[in-house]
Design a protein around this motif. Structure first.
Motif, PDB file in Angstrom:
ATOM      1  N   GLY A 291       9.621   7.746  16.346  1.00  0.00           N
ATOM      2  CA  GLY A 291       9.361   9.307  15.857  1.00  0.00           C
ATOM      3  C   GLY A 291       9.019   9.269  14.359  1.00  0.00           C
ATOM      4  O   GLY A 291       8.063   8.289  13.994  1.00  0.00           O
ATOM      5  N   LEU A 292       9.850   9.859  13.516  1.00  0.00           N
ATOM      6  CA  LEU A 292       9.480  10.045  12.071  1.00  0.00           C
ATOM      7  C   LEU A 292       9.520   8.767  11.365  1.00  0.00           C
ATOM      8  O   LEU A 292       8.791   8.277  10.577  1.00  0.00           O
ATOM      9  N   THR A 293      10.604   7.856  11.785  1.00  0.00           N
ATOM     10  CA  THR A 293      10.877   6.524  11.093  1.00  0.00           C
ATOM     11  C   THR A 293       9.670   5.667  11.044  1.00  0.00           C
ATOM     12  O   THR A 293       8.932   5.215  10.214  1.00  0.00           O
ATOM     13  N   LEU A 294       9.102   5.669  12.413  1.00  0.00           N
ATOM     14  CA  LEU A 294       7.843   4.787  12.719  1.00  0.00           C
ATOM     15  C   LEU A 294       6.764   5.306  11.888  1.00  0.00           C
ATOM     16  O   LEU A 294       5.978   4.388  11.407  1.00  0.00           O
ATOM     17  N   LYS A 295       6.519   6.596  11.685  1.00  0.00           N
ATOM     18  CA  LYS A 295       5.509   7.187  11.074  1.00  0.00           C
ATOM     19  C   LYS A 295       5.739   6.773   9.733  1.00  0.00           C
ATOM     20  O   LYS A 295       4.585   6.480   8.875  1.00  0.00           O
ATOM     21  N   LEU A 296       6.866   6.899   9.048  1.00  0.00           N
ATOM     22  CA  LEU A 296       7.070   6.614   7.935  1.00  0.00           C
ATOM     23  C   LEU A 296       6.823   5.145   7.559  1.00  0.00           C
ATOM     24  O   LEU A 296       6.129   4.879   6.477  1.00  0.00           O
ATOM     25  N   MET A 297       7.031   4.022   8.360  1.00  0.00           N
ATOM     26  CA  MET A 297       6.874   2.840   8.222  1.00  0.00           C
ATOM     27  C   MET A 297       5.171   2.522   8.329  1.00  0.00           C
ATOM     28  O   MET A 297       4.869   1.810   7.266  1.00  0.00           O
ATOM     29  N   LYS A 298       4.502   3.344   9.064  1.00  0.00           N
ATOM     30  CA  LYS A 298       3.130   3.077   9.243  1.00  0.00           C
ATOM     31  C   LYS A 298       2.439   3.505   7.862  1.00  0.00           C
ATOM     32  O   LYS A 298       1.670   2.709   7.118  1.00  0.00           O
ATOM     33  N   THR A 299       2.902   4.576   7.291  1.00  0.00           N
ATOM     34  CA  THR A 299       2.369   5.190   6.171  1.00  0.00           C
ATOM     35  C   THR A 299       2.725   4.241   4.915  1.00  0.00           C
ATOM     36  O   THR A 299       2.060   3.939   3.889  1.00  0.00           O
ATOM     37  N   SER A 300       3.991   3.671   4.939  1.00  0.00           N
ATOM     38  CA  SER A 300       4.533   3.107   3.784  1.00  0.00           C
ATOM     39  C   SER A 300       3.493   1.656   3.888  1.00  0.00           C
ATOM     40  O   SER A 300       3.379   1.091   2.820  1.00  0.00           O
ATOM     41  N   VAL A 301       3.120   1.077   5.052  1.00  0.00           N
ATOM     42  CA  VAL A 301       2.616   0.008   4.972  1.00  0.00           C
ATOM     43  C   VAL A 301       1.273   0.129   4.463  1.00  0.00           C
ATOM     44  O   VAL A 301       0.734  -0.931   3.824  1.00  0.00           O
ATOM     45  N   CYS A 302       0.398   1.066   4.758  1.00  0.00           N
ATOM     46  CA  CYS A 302      -0.674   1.387   4.340  1.00  0.00           C
ATOM     47  C   CYS A 302      -0.884   1.726   2.693  1.00  0.00           C
ATOM     48  O   CYS A 302      -1.671   1.150   1.829  1.00  0.00           O
ATOM     49  N   GLU A 303       0.362   2.241   2.375  1.00  0.00           N
ATOM     50  CA  GLU A 303       0.299   2.417   0.876  1.00  0.00           C
ATOM     51  C   GLU A 303       0.672   1.167   0.093  1.00  0.00           C
ATOM     52  O   GLU A 303       0.183   0.980  -0.976  1.00  0.00           O
ATOM     53  N   MET A 304       1.179   0.265   0.693  1.00  0.00           N
ATOM     54  CA  MET A 304       1.870  -1.010   0.088  1.00  0.00           C
ATOM     55  C   MET A 304       0.376  -1.726   0.010  1.00  0.00           C
ATOM     56  O   MET A 304       0.205  -2.399  -0.855  1.00  0.00           O
ATOM     57  N   LEU A 305      -0.609  -1.676   1.051  1.00  0.00           N
ATOM     58  CA  LEU A 305      -1.890  -2.252   1.118  1.00  0.00           C
ATOM     59  C   LEU A 305      -2.544  -1.910  -0.231  1.00  0.00           C
ATOM     60  O   LEU A 305      -3.239  -2.594  -0.611  1.00  0.00           O
ATOM     61  N   ASP A 306      -2.523  -0.830  -0.537  1.00  0.00           N
ATOM     62  CA  ASP A 306      -3.315  -0.026  -1.538  1.00  0.00           C
ATOM     63  C   ASP A 306      -2.855  -0.611  -2.956  1.00  0.00           C
ATOM     64  O   ASP A 306      -3.727  -0.419  -3.934  1.00  0.00           O
ATOM     65  N   THR A 307      -1.490  -1.469  -2.975  1.00  0.00           N
ATOM     66  CA  THR A 307      -1.312  -1.963  -4.364  1.00  0.00           C
ATOM     67  C   THR A 307      -1.762  -3.391  -4.612  1.00  0.00           C
ATOM     68  O   THR A 307      -1.551  -3.989  -5.465  1.00  0.00           O
ATOM     69  N   LEU A 308      -2.483  -3.800  -3.505  1.00  0.00           N
ATOM     70  CA  LEU A 308      -3.042  -5.119  -3.635  1.00  0.00           C
ATOM     71  C   LEU A 308      -4.897  -5.026  -3.904  1.00  0.00           C
ATOM     72  O   LEU A 308      -5.249  -3.954  -3.647  1.00  0.00           O
ATOM     73  N   SER A 309      -4.910  -6.172  -4.834  1.00  0.00           N
ATOM     74  CA  SER A 309      -6.288  -6.327  -5.257  1.00  0.00           C
ATOM     75  C   SER A 309      -7.056  -7.466  -4.593  1.00  0.00           C
ATOM     76  O   SER A 309      -6.301  -8.133  -3.639  1.00  0.00           O
ATOM     77  N   ASP A 310      -8.319  -7.691  -4.898  1.00  0.00           N
ATOM     78  CA  ASP A 310      -9.169  -8.834  -4.300  1.00  0.00           C
ATOM     79  C   ASP A 310      -8.657 -10.299  -4.694  1.00  0.00           C
ATOM     80  O   ASP A 310      -8.884 -11.241  -4.093  1.00  0.00           O
ATOM     81  N   ASP A 311      -7.636 -10.116  -5.663  1.00  0.00           N
ATOM     82  CA  ASP A 311      -6.900 -11.506  -6.187  1.00  0.00           C
ATOM     83  C   ASP A 311      -5.911 -11.858  -5.133  1.00  0.00           C
ATOM     84  O   ASP A 311      -5.215 -12.870  -5.163  1.00  0.00           O
ATOM     85  N   ASP A 312      -5.507 -10.798  -4.416  1.00  0.00           N
ATOM     86  CA  ASP A 312      -4.331 -11.122  -3.557  1.00  0.00           C
ATOM     87  C   ASP A 312      -4.525 -11.342  -2.146  1.00  0.00           C
ATOM     88  O   ASP A 312      -5.494 -11.124  -1.680  1.00  0.00           O
ATOM     89  N   TYR A 313      -3.598 -12.068  -1.577  1.00  0.00           N
ATOM     90  CA  TYR A 313      -3.529 -12.312   0.069  1.00  0.00           C
ATOM     91  C   TYR A 313      -2.546 -11.802   0.551  1.00  0.00           C
ATOM     92  O   TYR A 313      -1.474 -11.690   0.247  1.00  0.00           O
ATOM     93  N   VAL A 314      -2.712 -11.232   1.989  1.00  0.00           N
ATOM     94  CA  VAL A 314      -1.701 -10.630   2.858  1.00  0.00           C
ATOM     95  C   VAL A 314      -1.930 -10.892   4.255  1.00  0.00           C
ATOM     96  O   VAL A 314      -2.975 -11.130   4.712  1.00  0.00           O
ATOM     97  N   ASN A 315      -0.780 -10.706   5.080  1.00  0.00           N
ATOM     98  CA  ASN A 315      -0.843 -10.557   6.485  1.00  0.00           C
ATOM     99  C   ASN A 315       0.255  -9.353   6.776  1.00  0.00           C
ATOM    100  O   ASN A 315       1.364  -9.276   6.125  1.00  0.00           O
ATOM    101  N   VAL A 316      -0.072  -8.799   8.048  1.00  0.00           N
ATOM    102  CA  VAL A 316       1.156  -7.861   8.177  1.00  0.00           C
ATOM    103  C   VAL A 316       1.409  -8.302   9.719  1.00  0.00           C
ATOM    104  O   VAL A 316       0.611  -8.364  10.479  1.00  0.00           O
ATOM    105  N   ALA A 317       2.736  -8.229  10.003  1.00  0.00           N
ATOM    106  CA  ALA A 317       3.255  -8.381  11.239  1.00  0.00           C
ATOM    107  C   ALA A 317       4.464  -7.511  11.830  1.00  0.00           C
ATOM    108  O   ALA A 317       5.194  -7.008  10.764  1.00  0.00           O
ATOM    109  N   SER A 318       4.550  -7.192  13.129  1.00  0.00           N
ATOM    110  CA  SER A 318       5.539  -6.469  13.493  1.00  0.00           C
ATOM    111  C   SER A 318       6.684  -7.271  14.225  1.00  0.00           C
ATOM    112  O   SER A 318       6.065  -8.625  14.791  1.00  0.00           O
ATOM    113  N   PHE A 319       7.981  -6.801  14.377  1.00  0.00           N
ATOM    114  CA  PHE A 319       8.753  -7.898  15.017  1.00  0.00           C
ATOM    115  C   PHE A 319       9.775  -7.063  15.660  1.00  0.00           C
ATOM    116  O   PHE A 319      10.255  -5.589  15.220  1.00  0.00           O
TER     117      PHE A 319
END
Length: 1136
Positions: A291-319
């Motif tokens: 529900g809400l918690t999962l939606k919050l996590m999805k939005t949080s991940v998207c916002e976190m990605l927006d703090t990265l620039s082209d000098d950074d490297y990233v991967n996203v995994a679920s567990f």
């Protein structure tokens, strides 16, 4: 390999050279050896006619070549213009472009420009650290104690919602007057700075008021910088608290929706506030997360990605019990715009199920960070875990992978409303040099997904002067309307100590930035001396272009940098890959290459020679390149006589100036002048007639050696005015254009003159008055011979609708001559053919008649005749197609209105056969700067979605109240107006906004160009019972293909249609691209470790301890739907 019959395609030769005319296919060879009368009939009822033989069609082709050449020699005037230039060689000098010297000079000029900005940056950073160190923190500071200009004040006064929120505010906001400033493209006030505070931060908090207090002293430093360097643009201090103070003051450009601009999320701030990052984001998707918690996590991940620039490297995994990547990326990838888009789309597909397994998630993350066989940042390493809570501390995992050195920081985020024990999450962060955050609802996401940058900034602060290095950003869109800019950044450190003998402070205060407009850098580069096809470009360490003529984003998003790779700005090939690598490495080099280029109108591809020369720009991460065609090695520079210069007469008194006056147009032809910046006081205009009028008026006052004018441009314009007038006098004036069915003749020059004769033809002249921006001009320089260009299909009217007007076909050729062994191409000449008249002439030239007055040959039943393009136009298709595959002429009257169309739209079978037989090659590429109409929203409901509503248990739970939930809930309502995944956009507002009308997108472009076949060629389009014979031959010294074919007799065989138009695309498959990443280098500095770092501050739950009474009041107001008062607005406490 033969194309299946169902596609009506011709047999395509196998590997190796295509079959020439001397080696036709076996079936065709047999047919050609048969007596003519035994050849298959062309059509029922036409038994007396046979398909033309090879030598006949070659004869027609020679006649066409001779006719075109004869007309161009008589009317084009290329040879005569060469003689005119030679006759007037005393009026100009031939100058040389020396690539190495040119590129070194421009690089030095750019270095000098940026160096001046660097000095201003350092003065600002030093002053900021001094002012903050001297500032005494005031716990009891009040709003009425602070006076400043609130950049959003005017906009907020017009917004009743924001006005309600701020009602009762005691902050004293200055009222300023502004004056228009062309440099800023804005109204500014040089006496004050402006302050912008994000909407979700309470302006009256103690932290913000103290910040406003000490940063006020920067005002005088800003002003002093401008006094020293009047060319300075925006000077900005972005604070770690979210406050932005910039100079000069100007009102904020508030969007129609709530303004969520936060300086801490700007590309330049992120780059300046920390070193590059390798980040693995792991998301708990166990069954308890729903529900809400999962939606919050999805939005949080998207916002976190927006703090990265082209000098950074990233991967996203679920567990849950197992860990797996959310996307197709199996390893760290560059955090560029396109990769982040893949992550954001993939995150939305996460589904909660199973049980929580922290061990699986962390082991996956550490394995990702330890993979050394891939490209990565190799600096800060971190794991960001989003979960709703759990009891396992996974100490064994940290002991195995991260201890004792703790090279990987761990940040943990407790998401949603729950009563789980958060101690294990706090312990994980504190034990691994990270930080623990809580995200109870959507309002807390933006703040808590960006504050990790404070932790990453600690090693920079502790490194002191070593870390005080200026960095230059990628290109991005200025939020205040300056256009495309780059920004020099310098971190500002907190130099205070908590007490005598205490450790030094390790907080970053913020980032200082100074903008440099790309246009200011462009002004340092030569342009008109390089010719129409020469240019300067620059790239950064990522291979992204800083300067390039093809850097033309149609839409820009100020939240993202403009990242156009050099290999996407041009057509990629191996040579350019090597040049790009050398430039990124900071090397010098020179190389001549054969490459493909797109025409300016993006309809054609030309294979050309280019000289590339490159050098690094010292003290920056940029590298500068110069591209020069061999024919642009030399250029003309007008040399007005000393006597005229000494007389000091106005330019209007000079010889040849009279031929610019409209009064001369009737006899000398209409003159268009390129809209260049000839003089500072010249008023620009998009209307060329008005621009010419402004130019003439100014020339009445200006002398040839005036300091306010660009003498090179001005003198060359006057020179070419006289040169082209002599062409009228020697060639055009005494010729009868109607004799050869010509609508116009014309000449265009490097000096900026386009002369069209006769004057009335100018009414239908639609070419760009700037020759360097005219497609016909640039293509003519790159191609030898005569370049045909039919009118664009969208602009073409049917012949019956033309009334007294007609359609013209442009034919142009470059004027080349040599003086003293130095070759130049300073002009292009041409004619405009009358389409209908030349279509009739085309029929005669491709027939058995020698001229139009000769009677047509009669062919009786007992007489054998070959078909021709005139008599047998009902059975025989004859066309001229240009090198882009566009129809130029046809013997079919009903196809005249299709001239200019891609030939596949006219005859799909035949165009496919030409492509399959290598007459045409295809080039596909992607335009990453296109603008597309927005996609319609998927949900049309009006009600908000996903809004958190507290339960009765929550209301009775004191722990819930004492968290930041109430403030977060307010923010949730605030953000819901912007986040479409939570609230539906206002349709009326969306419809009127520019963002809703179009957005950035990727477009796939397909162009065709002549393939390797350059000889006569016959083939059969095999379509079962309705096969077609065709003949194709290139016309020498032109860009035309002459095609003769049987007309199709059946329709049951559908052809595969080749497409040439642009199509919307998702771009190349990102999952494949990341397996072969383009070469890049990160910044050469890295600050990710300092032995003296104090990691004890690692998060303790809620960001601030709110007043219970205030929160109860706020919650009740929200539940009742009443507007909250200003006392409810807070920010995380940050004592500096």
């Amino acid at each position: 390999m033969a194309v299946p019959a169902r596609t009506c395609g011709a047999r395509r030769p196998g590997p190796g050279a295509p079959r020439p005319a001397g080696r036709p296919p076996r079936l065709l060879l047999l047919l050609l050896l048969l007596p003519p009368l035994l050849l298959p009939p062309a059509a029922p009822g036409a038994a007396a006619y046979s398909f033309p033989q090879l030598h006949t069609m070659q004869h027609w082709a020679r006649r066409l070549e001779q006719e075109i050449d004869g007309v161009m020699r008589i009317f084009g005037g290329a040879q005569q213009l060469r003689e005119i230039y030679r006759d007037n060689r005393n009026l100009f000098a031939v100058q040389e472009n020396e690539p190495r010297a040119l590129v070194e000079k421009v690089a030095g000029d750019i270095e000098g420009l940026l160096a001046r900005k660097v000095q201003a940056l350092k003065r600002l950073a030093d002053a900021a650290e001094t002012f903050q160190k001297a500032h005494r923190w005031q716990d009891n500071i009040k709003e009425e104690d602070i006076v400043y200009y609130d950049a959003k004040a005017d906009a907020e006064l017009d917004d009743p919602e924001v006005e309600d929120l701020e009602r009762g505010s005691k902050v004293s906001t200055l009222k300023l007057d502004f004056v228009e400033d062309a440099n800023f493209k804005n109204k500014v006030n040089y006496s004050y700075t402006a302050v912008q505070i994000p909407t979700d931060i309470y302006k009256g908090s103690t932290v913000i008021l103290n910040e406003l207090n000490w940063t006020e002293a920067l005002e005088s430093v800003f002003a002093e910088n401008r006094r020293r360097d009047p060319t300075l643009l925006w000077q900005v201090f972005g604070s770690a608290t979210g406050v932005t103070r910039y100079y000069p003051a100007t009102p904020w450009r508030a969007p129609k929706k709530i303004d969520l601009y936060d300086v801490r999320r700007r590309p330049w701030y992120i780059q300046g506030a920390s070193s590059p990052k390798d980040m693995v984001i792991i998301v708990d998707v166990s069954g308890s997360v729903s529900g809400l918690t999962l939606k919050l996590m999805k939005t949080s991940v998207c916002e976190m990605l927006d703090t990265l620039s082209d000098d950074d490297y990233v991967n996203v995994a679920s567990f849950n019990e197992k860990a797996q990547p959310v996307s197709c990326f199996t390893h760290l990838v560059q955090a560029n715009v396109r990769n982040k888009k893949v992550f954001k789309e993939a995150v939305q597909g996460m589904v909660a199920k199973g049980t929580t397994g922290y061990k699986a998630g962390f082991e996956y993350a550490f394995d990702q960070l330890q993979n050394s066989n891939i490209s990565r940042a190799n600096c800060n390493k971190m794991i960001m875990m989003f979960t709703d809570g759990g009891e396992d501390r996974v100490q064994d995992v940290f002991e195995k992978y991260n201890w004792p050195n703790r090279t990987v920081r761990v940040f943990t985020f407790s998401v949603g409303q729950h009563n789980y024990d958060v101690t294990p999450l706090q312990w994980m962060a504190c034990a691994n040099k990270g930080y623990y955050f809580e995200i109870p609802s959507i309002g807390a996401i933006r703040i808590n997904t960006q504050e990790y940058l404070d932790v990453l900034g600690r090693p920079m602060v502790l490194a002191g002067k070593e870390a005080k290095q200026v960095q230059w950003t990628n290109v991005y869109e200025d939020a205040l309307g300056l256009g495309l800019v780059v920004t020099g950044t310098l971190p500002v450190f907190n130099l205070t100590q908590d007490g005598p003998g205490e450790k030094k402070n390790q907080l970053i205060l913020g980032v200082m930035g100074i903008d440099v407009a790309l246009n200011d850098i462009k002004r340092l580069t030569p342009n008109y001396t390089l010719g129409a096809n020469g240019y300067v470009f620059a790239i950064d360490l990522n291979g992204y272009v800083l300067l390039h003529p093809n850097l033309r984003p149609q839409t820009t998003n100020f939240r993202e940098p403009v990242t156009l790779d050099f290999l996407d700005a041009e057509l990629e090939d191996e040579n350019k890959e090597e040049i790009r690598r050398s430039m990124i490495d900071g090397s010098r080099g020179h190389r001549q290459i054969r490459t493909l280029v797109k025409s300016l109108d993006e309809r054609y591809i030309d294979e050309v020679m280019r000289n590339y020369t490159w050098v690094p720009i010292r003290s920056t991460n940029y590298s500068l390149g110069l591209v020069l065609p061999p024919y642009s090695t030399f250029y003309l520079q007008a040399n007005l006589s000393d006597q005229i210069l000494q007389v000091k007469l106005p330019i209007s008194k000079l010889k040849d100036f009279e031929f610019l006056l409209p009064s001369s147009f009737e006899s000398e032809g209409h003159v268009f002048i390129a809209p260049r910046e000839y003089c500072k006081d010249l008023n620009a205009s998009d209307n060329n007639t008005e621009f010419l009028k402004n130019f003439i008026e100014l020339m009445e006052k200006v002398t040839p050696d005036s300091k306010q004018c660009n003498n090179f441009l001005l003198h060359n314009l006057i020179l070419d005015t006289g040169i082209t007038q002599q062409l009228v006098e020697r060639v055009w004036r005494d010729q009868d254009l109607n004799t050869y069915s010509l609508l116009a003749v014309f000449a265009a020059t490097d000096g900026g003159i386009t002369r069209v004769f006769p004057n009335k033809a100018a009414e239908d002249w639609t070419e760009n008055p700037e020759p360097f921006n005219a497609s016909f001009y640039r293509r003519s320089l790159d191609n030898r011979g005569y370049v045909f260009r039919p009118p664009h299909q969208e602009a073409l009217l049917r012949p019956l609708e033309l009334e007294n007007d007609t359609v013209g076909i442009l034919v142009s050729t470059a004027v080349e001559f040599s003086l003293g062994g130095r070759t130049l191409r300073p002009a292009v000449v041409g004619v405009k053919l009358d389409l209908e008249a030349w279509a009739e002439k085309f029929k005669v030239l491709a027939s058995n008649r020698t001229h139009q007055d000769q009677p047509q040959k009669q062919c009786g039943p007992s007489t054998h005749c070959e078909m021709d393009c005139e008599v047998n136009n009902e059975d025989l298709l004859c066309v001229l197609i240009d090198d882009g595959g566009f129809l130029v002429l046809s013997n079919q009257n009903h196809q005249w209105d299709q001239v200019g169309r891609f030939f596949s739209e006219v005859d799909a079978n035949l165009m496919l056969a030409l492509y399959n037989n290598s007459f045409y090659a295809r080039k596909e590429s992607f335009d990453y700067q296109a603008a597309c109409a927005p996609q319609p929203p998927g949900n049309l409901g009006a009600a908000p979605r996903g809004v958190f509503v507290p339960t009765v248990a929550d209301l009775l739970n004191l722990a819930w109240w004492s968290s930041a939930a109430a403030w977060s809930l307010f923010q949730q309502l605030l953000y819901g107006l912007v986040y479409h995944s939570w609230f539906q956009a206002d349709p009326a507002e969306a419809e009127g906004s520019p963002e809703a009308r179009e957005s950035s997108c990727v477009v796939k472009q397909t162009q065709y160009y002549f393939g390797p076949v350059n000889a006569s060629y016959n083939a059969i389009i095999d379509c079962g019972n309705c096969s077609r014979l065709f003949h194709a031959q290139r016309l020498s010294n032109t860009n035309l293909l002459f095609v003769v074919a049987e007309k199709p007799l059946c329709s049951q065989c559908e052809a595969g249609r080749l497409l040439q138009k642009e199509t919307h695309s998702d771009g190349p498959e990102q999952c494949e691209l990341v397996q072969r990443p383009r070469y890049r280098r990160g910044p050469h500095i890295c600050f990710d470790y300092n032995a003296t770092e104090d990691t004890s501050d690692c998060g303790r739950g809620a960001s601030f301890p709110p007043s219970l009474g205030v929160l109860v009041s706020l919650q009740l107001l929200l539940l009742l739907g009443l507007p909250p008062g200003p006392q409810a607005l807070h920010v995380p406490a940050r004592r500096l």
